[in-house]
Design a protein around this motif. Structure first.
Motif, PDB file in Angstrom:
ATOM      1  N   LEU A  45      -3.543   4.175   1.296  1.00  0.00           N
ATOM      2  CA  LEU A  45      -4.371   4.162   2.854  1.00  0.00           C
ATOM      3  C   LEU A  45      -5.067   4.849   3.257  1.00  0.00           C
ATOM      4  CD1 LEU A  45      -4.435   1.473   4.267  1.00  0.00           C
ATOM      5  CD2 LEU A  45      -2.489   2.124   5.359  1.00  0.00           C
ATOM      6  N   ASP A  46      -5.023   6.092   3.249  1.00  0.00           N
ATOM      7  CA  ASP A  46      -6.040   6.587   4.227  1.00  0.00           C
ATOM      8  C   ASP A  46      -7.529   7.218   3.286  1.00  0.00           C
ATOM      9  OD1 ASP A  46      -6.141   9.170   5.985  1.00  0.00           O
ATOM     10  OD2 ASP A  46      -5.923  10.526   4.651  1.00  0.00           O
ATOM     11  N   GLN A  47      -6.413   7.452   2.185  1.00  0.00           N
ATOM     12  CA  GLN A  47      -8.095   7.393   1.051  1.00  0.00           C
ATOM     13  C   GLN A  47      -8.676   6.532   0.972  1.00  0.00           C
ATOM     14  OE1 GLN A  47      -6.258  10.297  -1.890  1.00  0.00           O
ATOM     15  NE2 GLN A  47      -5.770  11.496   0.326  1.00  0.00           N
ATOM     16  N   ASN A  48      -8.590   5.271   1.416  1.00  0.00           N
ATOM     17  CA  ASN A  48      -9.243   3.578   0.963  1.00  0.00           C
ATOM     18  C   ASN A  48      -8.387   3.431  -0.430  1.00  0.00           C
ATOM     19  OD1 ASN A  48      -9.721   3.007   3.690  1.00  0.00           O
ATOM     20  ND2 ASN A  48     -11.595   4.723   3.062  1.00  0.00           N
ATOM     21  N   GLU A  49      -7.601   4.365  -1.196  1.00  0.00           N
ATOM     22  CA  GLU A  49      -7.332   3.575  -2.762  1.00  0.00           C
ATOM     23  C   GLU A  49      -6.732   2.452  -2.234  1.00  0.00           C
ATOM     24  OE1 GLU A  49      -8.658   5.544  -5.255  1.00  0.00           O
ATOM     25  OE2 GLU A  49      -9.327   6.571  -4.424  1.00  0.00           O
ATOM     26  N   TRP A  50      -7.617   0.645  -2.595  1.00  0.00           N
ATOM     27  CA  TRP A  50      -6.804  -0.186  -2.636  1.00  0.00           C
ATOM     28  C   TRP A  50      -6.141  -0.396  -4.029  1.00  0.00           C
ATOM     29  CZ3 TRP A  50      -7.067   0.662   2.124  1.00  0.00           C
ATOM     30  CH2 TRP A  50      -8.711   0.542   2.591  1.00  0.00           C
ATOM     31  N   MET A 121      -1.479   1.119   7.774  1.00  0.00           N
ATOM     32  CA  MET A 121      -2.611  -0.882   7.884  1.00  0.00           C
ATOM     33  C   MET A 121      -3.193  -1.847   8.742  1.00  0.00           C
ATOM     34  SD  MET A 121       0.120  -1.755   4.450  1.00  0.00           S
ATOM     35  CE  MET A 121      -0.741  -2.858   3.371  1.00  0.00           C
ATOM     36  N   LYS A 124      -5.771   0.424  10.594  1.00  0.00           N
ATOM     37  CA  LYS A 124      -7.366   0.684   9.548  1.00  0.00           C
ATOM     38  C   LYS A 124      -6.934  -0.571   8.917  1.00  0.00           C
ATOM     39  CE  LYS A 124      -8.031   3.311   5.584  1.00  0.00           C
ATOM     40  NZ  LYS A 124      -8.803   4.704   5.614  1.00  0.00           N
ATOM     41  N   LEU A 125      -6.882  -1.934   8.385  1.00  0.00           N
ATOM     42  CA  LEU A 125      -7.891  -3.258   7.733  1.00  0.00           C
ATOM     43  C   LEU A 125      -7.792  -4.195   8.886  1.00  0.00           C
ATOM     44  CD1 LEU A 125      -4.842  -2.798   4.774  1.00  0.00           C
ATOM     45  CD2 LEU A 125      -7.505  -1.823   5.449  1.00  0.00           C
ATOM     46  N   TRP A 131      -7.388  -8.512   5.430  1.00  0.00           N
ATOM     47  CA  TRP A 131      -6.963  -7.163   4.592  1.00  0.00           C
ATOM     48  C   TRP A 131      -7.378  -7.634   3.214  1.00  0.00           C
ATOM     49  CZ3 TRP A 131      -0.916  -6.202   4.819  1.00  0.00           C
ATOM     50  CH2 TRP A 131      -0.303  -5.391   6.352  1.00  0.00           C
TER      51      TRP A 131
END
Length: 180
Positions: A45-50, A121, A124-125, A131
């Motif tokens: 999540l922190d690295q935007n690795e969905w 989440m 961030k989202l 989402w």
């Protein structure tokens, strides 16, 4: 003929102890693995690795389902065996008064990490309807598996303890009554 000084334990009691021990040992492994995946989810999540986040959430769903199956295995014996053998083994002199599985540090850590992931989440989202669809789908599956797990845990408690009162609840109730 030689006298046996050790009481013979019935097959039903042996099966109950075996299931109780093996089930809780398996559950411990599941919790530790979930903690690792929760940390991976937070990092993704922190690295935007969905894609990685989705994969971790899907694995967490599977582990939650495995936890429920393990609970079914662990508790597949008679209430009589629980009342006469298992429950007393969780009381003094074997364990401290008010013992509860919720005191397990890895279980506490899992709950903390779940809350942290959920909160991050949202931070961030945004709200869940914002989402990415793949994350929403995986999160919903995880929440469904968690809900099913909690419902099943309640059924297990009712199966063994008619009033549903845990050793911990009894302990605190007695302390409150002693004060009055």
């Amino acid at each position: 003929m030689q006298s046996n000084s050790v009481e013979s334990i019935s097959t039903a009691y042996q099966q109950a102890v075996l299931r109780w021990k093996q089930g809780h040992q398996s559950f411990q492994i599941i919790i530790i693995t979930m903690n690792t995946l929760l940390e991976s989810s937070i990092q993704a999540l922190d690295q935007n690795e969905w894609h990685l986040l989705t994969k971790s959430l899907d694995r967490l769903s599977n582990l939650m389902k495995a936890s429920t199956a393990t609970m079914k295995y662990t508790s597949d014996f008679s209430p009589k065996s629980y009342e006469e053998l298992i429950r007393p083994s969780m009381m003094p002199p074997f364990l401290s008064e008010g013992f509860s599985g919720v005191l397990n540090i890895d279980h506490k850590l899992m709950l903390i990490k779940f809350r942290k992931l959920r909160d991050l989440m949202v931070q961030k989202l945004g709200d869940k309807h914002q989402w990415p669809s793949m994350i929403t789908r995986s999160w919903n599956h995880l929440m469904d598996a968690q809900t099913h797990n909690r419902e099943h845990h309640g059924l297990v408690c009712q199966h063994f303890v008619d009033d549903g009162v845990s050793l911990m609840q009894n302990f605190y109730k007695e302390k409150r009554e002693a004060k009055n």
